[in-house]
Design an enzyme around this catalytic site. Sequence first.
Site, PDB file in Angstrom:
ATOM      1  N   GLN A 128       0.965  -1.150   0.040  1.00 24.17           N
ATOM      2  CA  GLN A 128      -0.112  -0.122   0.069  1.00 24.17           C
ATOM      3  C   GLN A 128       0.834   1.471  -0.050  1.00 24.17           C
ATOM      4  O   GLN A 128       1.364   1.742   0.981  1.00 24.17           O
ATOM      5  CB  GLN A 128      -0.943   0.056   1.122  1.00 24.17           C
ATOM      6  CG  GLN A 128      -1.968   1.227   1.318  1.00 24.17           C
ATOM      7  CD  GLN A 128      -2.994   1.372   0.310  1.00 24.17           C
ATOM      8  OE1 GLN A 128      -3.456   0.207  -0.070  1.00 24.17           O
ATOM      9  NE2 GLN A 128      -3.170   2.617  -0.110  1.00 24.17           N
ATOM     10  N   THR A 163       2.940   0.333   3.715  1.00 20.86           N
ATOM     11  CA  THR A 163       3.595   1.484   4.595  1.00 20.86           C
ATOM     12  C   THR A 163       2.455   2.807   4.606  1.00 20.86           C
ATOM     13  O   THR A 163       2.537   3.534   5.545  1.00 20.86           O
ATOM     14  CB  THR A 163       4.857   2.048   3.837  1.00 20.86           C
ATOM     15  OG1 THR A 163       4.553   2.464   2.496  1.00 20.86           O
ATOM     16  CG2 THR A 163       5.832   0.996   3.791  1.00 20.86           C
ATOM     17  N   ASN A 164       1.777   2.517   3.463  1.00 28.62           N
ATOM     18  CA  ASN A 164       0.834   3.772   3.368  1.00 28.62           C
ATOM     19  C   ASN A 164       1.493   5.047   3.095  1.00 28.62           C
ATOM     20  O   ASN A 164       0.997   6.191   3.238  1.00 28.62           O
ATOM     21  CB  ASN A 164      -0.057   4.011   4.381  1.00 28.62           C
ATOM     22  CG  ASN A 164      -1.265   4.624   4.011  1.00 28.62           C
ATOM     23  OD1 ASN A 164      -2.039   4.369   2.679  1.00 28.62           O
ATOM     24  ND2 ASN A 164      -2.076   5.489   4.772  1.00 28.62           N
ATOM     25  N   TRP A 165       2.761   5.003   2.502  1.00 25.21           N
ATOM     26  CA  TRP A 165       3.602   6.144   2.252  1.00 25.21           C
ATOM     27  C   TRP A 165       2.780   6.824   0.914  1.00 25.21           C
ATOM     28  O   TRP A 165       2.284   6.017   0.086  1.00 25.21           O
ATOM     29  CB  TRP A 165       4.948   5.715   1.834  1.00 25.21           C
ATOM     30  CG  TRP A 165       5.931   6.653   1.396  1.00 25.21           C
ATOM     31  CD1 TRP A 165       6.801   7.271   2.308  1.00 25.21           C
ATOM     32  CD2 TRP A 165       6.288   7.382   0.256  1.00 25.21           C
ATOM     33  NE1 TRP A 165       7.658   8.173   1.693  1.00 25.21           N
ATOM     34  CE2 TRP A 165       7.245   8.081   0.158  1.00 25.21           C
ATOM     35  CE3 TRP A 165       5.803   7.131  -1.389  1.00 25.21           C
ATOM     36  CZ2 TRP A 165       7.721   8.870  -0.725  1.00 25.21           C
ATOM     37  CZ3 TRP A 165       6.420   7.821  -2.169  1.00 25.21           C
ATOM     38  CH2 TRP A 165       7.236   8.697  -2.120  1.00 25.21           C
ATOM     39  N   HIS A 218       1.649   8.710   3.241  1.00 28.71           N
ATOM     40  CA  HIS A 218       0.760   9.471   4.266  1.00 28.71           C
ATOM     41  C   HIS A 218      -0.150  10.509   3.877  1.00 28.71           C
ATOM     42  O   HIS A 218       0.140  11.546   4.391  1.00 28.71           O
ATOM     43  CB  HIS A 218       1.587   9.599   5.692  1.00 28.71           C
ATOM     44  CG  HIS A 218       2.637   8.358   5.792  1.00 28.71           C
ATOM     45  ND1 HIS A 218       2.061   7.303   6.262  1.00 28.71           N
ATOM     46  CD2 HIS A 218       3.953   8.649   5.822  1.00 28.71           C
ATOM     47  CE1 HIS A 218       3.272   6.435   6.372  1.00 28.71           C
ATOM     48  NE2 HIS A 218       4.512   7.241   6.147  1.00 28.71           N
TER      49      HIS A 218
END
Length: 293
Positions: free
Chosen positions: A23, A238-240, A242
């Site tokens: 992700q 990571t959802n980088w 953010h």
Amino acid sequence: MLVRTLSGTPPKTKLPKGAVDTQMHMYLPGYPSLPGGPALPVGALPDADQYRQLMRWLGLDRVIITQGNAHQRDNSNLVACLAEMGDIARGVGVIDATTSNAEMERLSAAGIVGARIMDLPGGAVNLGELEAVDAKAAAHGWMLAVQFDGSNILDHEARLAKLKSRWVLDHHGKFFAGVTPESPQIAAVKRLIDAGRCWFKFAGVYESSKAGGPDYADIAAFSREIAKYAPERIVWGTNWPHNLAREQADYPDDAALTDTVLGWLPEEAARHLALVKNPEELYGLPTWETEGK
């Protein structure tokens, strides 16, 4: 949106070889935001070079790039990002009932292996198109990434149970109303997992936690329960970069976040499943061993 320059100590958790970030979002110049979605990040775009730095710092080998809401139903930026990242990357794009078989084949050839359902503000395709998207995804061997307010999962369980594609419940379920391991919503997640096509993604814990960091105790409680129940159905991301972090004080510490969330998996074997084997099965990736890595 902010992109923190990586510095200091990397995570204490050592990621296994072949680890997959399932992700994240990436943006390249020349692809403007479209009506209906959020604006692009302000300032320097979170691009391939910044993400490669994060990969080295965390110990990642592979990545799933998810279509950002800013680009709505236009997958052009995603296709360009996949070309930039090469064979270590696959994509989750956006399709709908009007997407032709020829376009599905073009997107597949570009490295897209899944379709996104985003039933929250700014999403390009919502649950109203779930069955149509599922039919096209299943016909081409794709998976689905499904995101909605999981507090309402009981309303959607019957439809989700009928999906033909492999699919993942995104972002720790986004139970905005809050749940506990004993809540009926978590029992529904377990039933969907037992049906054979559902996975559960650990990513973006801070987006729905009411307890907050650094421990995110509310999300930790039911995430541990699901991981204990079905370690073979957990994936992680990571959802980088953010996207919801608007101020420096809100931007997660990627090392601490990695250690915290992966610490909810019961043992090293479960982490290897979540980071390597499970994403290989869900996203149809080649096994890391047969790649000779």
